[in-house]
Design a protein around this motif. Structure first.
Motif, PDB file in Angstrom:
ATOM      1  N   GLU A  49       0.657  -1.193  -0.185  1.00 24.14           N
ATOM      2  CA  GLU A  49      -0.060   0.090   0.164  1.00 24.14           C
ATOM      3  C   GLU A  49       1.117   1.407  -0.066  1.00 24.14           C
ATOM      4  N   VAL A  50       1.975   1.399   0.724  1.00 23.45           N
ATOM      5  CA  VAL A  50       2.932   2.606   0.845  1.00 23.45           C
ATOM      6  C   VAL A  50       3.470   2.495  -0.418  1.00 23.45           C
ATOM      7  N   THR A  51       3.866   1.453  -1.149  1.00 25.79           N
ATOM      8  CA  THR A  51       4.582   1.570  -2.417  1.00 25.79           C
ATOM      9  C   THR A  51       3.780   1.983  -3.598  1.00 25.79           C
ATOM     10  N   ALA A  52       2.245   1.451  -3.419  1.00 23.57           N
ATOM     11  CA  ALA A  52       1.399   1.967  -4.249  1.00 23.57           C
ATOM     12  C   ALA A  52       1.288   3.686  -4.188  1.00 23.57           C
ATOM     13  N   SER A  53       1.252   4.114  -2.841  1.00 18.92           N
ATOM     14  CA  SER A  53       1.287   5.700  -2.678  1.00 18.92           C
ATOM     15  C   SER A  53       2.257   6.150  -3.266  1.00 18.92           C
ATOM     16  N   ALA A  54       3.525   5.719  -3.239  1.00 20.19           N
ATOM     17  CA  ALA A  54       4.632   6.450  -3.818  1.00 20.19           C
ATOM     18  C   ALA A  54       4.655   6.412  -5.170  1.00 20.19           C
ATOM     19  N   VAL A  55       4.288   5.510  -5.850  1.00 14.83           N
ATOM     20  CA  VAL A  55       4.144   5.349  -7.158  1.00 14.83           C
ATOM     21  C   VAL A  55       3.252   6.211  -7.844  1.00 14.83           C
ATOM     22  N   ARG A  56       1.697   6.029  -7.180  1.00 15.18           N
ATOM     23  CA  ARG A  56       0.985   7.042  -7.506  1.00 15.18           C
ATOM     24  C   ARG A  56       1.282   8.332  -7.718  1.00 15.18           C
ATOM     25  N   CYS A  57       1.979   9.009  -6.441  1.00 15.30           N
ATOM     26  CA  CYS A  57       2.250  10.498  -6.372  1.00 15.30           C
ATOM     27  C   CYS A  57       3.467  10.769  -7.270  1.00 15.30           C
ATOM     28  N   ILE A 112      -3.768   7.927 -13.141  1.00 15.38           N
ATOM     29  CA  ILE A 112      -3.904   6.606 -12.857  1.00 15.38           C
ATOM     30  C   ILE A 112      -5.056   5.829 -13.329  1.00 15.38           C
ATOM     31  N   VAL A 113      -4.954   4.987 -14.174  1.00 12.52           N
ATOM     32  CA  VAL A 113      -6.065   4.282 -14.752  1.00 12.52           C
ATOM     33  C   VAL A 113      -6.339   2.973 -13.782  1.00 12.52           C
ATOM     34  N   ASP A 114      -5.668   2.294 -13.293  1.00  6.90           N
ATOM     35  CA  ASP A 114      -5.886   1.100 -12.305  1.00  6.90           C
ATOM     36  C   ASP A 114      -4.667   0.898 -11.490  1.00  6.90           C
ATOM     37  N   ILE A 115      -4.864   0.644  -9.968  1.00  4.45           N
ATOM     38  CA  ILE A 115      -4.153   0.137  -9.231  1.00  4.45           C
ATOM     39  C   ILE A 115      -4.581  -1.202  -8.653  1.00  4.45           C
ATOM     40  N   VAL A 116      -3.782  -2.403  -8.742  1.00  5.64           N
ATOM     41  CA  VAL A 116      -4.073  -3.338  -8.150  1.00  5.64           C
ATOM     42  C   VAL A 116      -2.992  -3.850  -6.927  1.00  5.64           C
ATOM     43  N   THR A 117      -3.514  -3.988  -5.533  1.00  4.29           N
ATOM     44  CA  THR A 117      -2.570  -4.302  -4.561  1.00  4.29           C
ATOM     45  C   THR A 117      -3.283  -5.559  -3.818  1.00  4.29           C
ATOM     46  N   ALA A 118      -2.224  -6.516  -3.485  1.00  6.46           N
ATOM     47  CA  ALA A 118      -2.530  -7.454  -2.772  1.00  6.46           C
ATOM     48  C   ALA A 118      -1.069  -7.715  -2.022  1.00  6.46           C
ATOM     49  N   PRO A 119      -1.295  -8.715  -1.179  1.00  8.96           N
ATOM     50  CA  PRO A 119       0.187  -9.014  -0.380  1.00  8.96           C
ATOM     51  C   PRO A 119       1.174  -9.295  -1.311  1.00  8.96           C
ATOM     52  N   GLY A 120       2.238  -8.845  -1.729  1.00 11.87           N
ATOM     53  CA  GLY A 120       3.354  -8.871  -2.405  1.00 11.87           C
ATOM     54  C   GLY A 120       3.139  -8.691  -3.860  1.00 11.87           C
TER      55      GLY A 120
END
Length: 192
Positions: free
Chosen positions: A158-166, A175-183
């Motif tokens: 989740e924090v990595t997704a936040s960094a990539v998004r920003c 951002i068109v799509d973000i998929v997060t799951a453990p790992g």
């Protein structure tokens, strides 16, 4: 008593010889001493199995990591730190990583100009991030990142997704799509 090393002449391109002369003089070395050091280090690395391109890549990676003041940490330690910070204050954790993403965006703008120009750097990252898959594509105004094995916890993802998004938003992407799951982290974006 000085020991004089045997010398042998080798041929190099004129521009390389001129650059060697200028560099040696600026460093206070003789051309012989500088050429010996450069060739010695290069040959030792090649004997260890590195190609000339890999040596260049390692130097580039080191330069970028130094400029970004990157501190190497064991992945599991970083993951535990993220999980604890996330428990204490999720919004702060996401905001801190968002700021990191913006910092990387600023670096990309200053050094590479565009995300497309910086995309080749992903191959350096793929060799050092603790992920089983780490693929980045940036071309034609489209951006994708596809990672598996990034982080040990959903909080790390989740924090990595936040960094990539920003980072992407700061570089002018939507951002068109973000998929997060453990790992797992997958992000698709397109230039605005």
């Amino acid at each position: 008593m000085s020991v004089r090393k045997d010398r042998i002449n080798i041929a190099v391109a004129r521009d390389v010889a001129e650059d060697l002369a200028k560099t040696a003089e600026s460093m206070g070395y003789t051309q012989f001493a500088l050429a010996n050091q450069i060739l010695g280090v290069g040959l030792a690395l090649i004997k260890e199995g590195f190609s000339v391109q890999q040596i260049r890549d390692i130097a580039t990676f080191y330069k970028v990591m130094t400029e970004l003041e990157t501190v190497p940490l064991p992945g599991r330690l970083l993951d535990k730190m993220v999980v604890e910070m996330f428990k204490m204050n999720k919004e702060t954790a996401l905001a801190v990583w968002c700021e990191a993403g913006k910092m990387i965006a600023g670096y990309i703008k200053a050094v590479f100009g565009t995300l497309e120009n910086a995309a080749y750097f992903a191959r350096y990252l793929a060799n050092v991030v603790p992920a089983r898959r780490f693929e980045i594509k940036a071309e034609g105004g489209e951006f994708t990142i596809d990672t598996i094995g990034v982080g040990y916890s959903i909080e790390s993802v989740e924090v990595t997704a936040s960094a990539v998004r920003c980072m992407l938003e700061d570089l002018g992407y939507e951002i068109v799509d973000i998929v997060t799951a453990p790992g797992i982290l997958r992000v698709k974006a397109r230039r605005r």
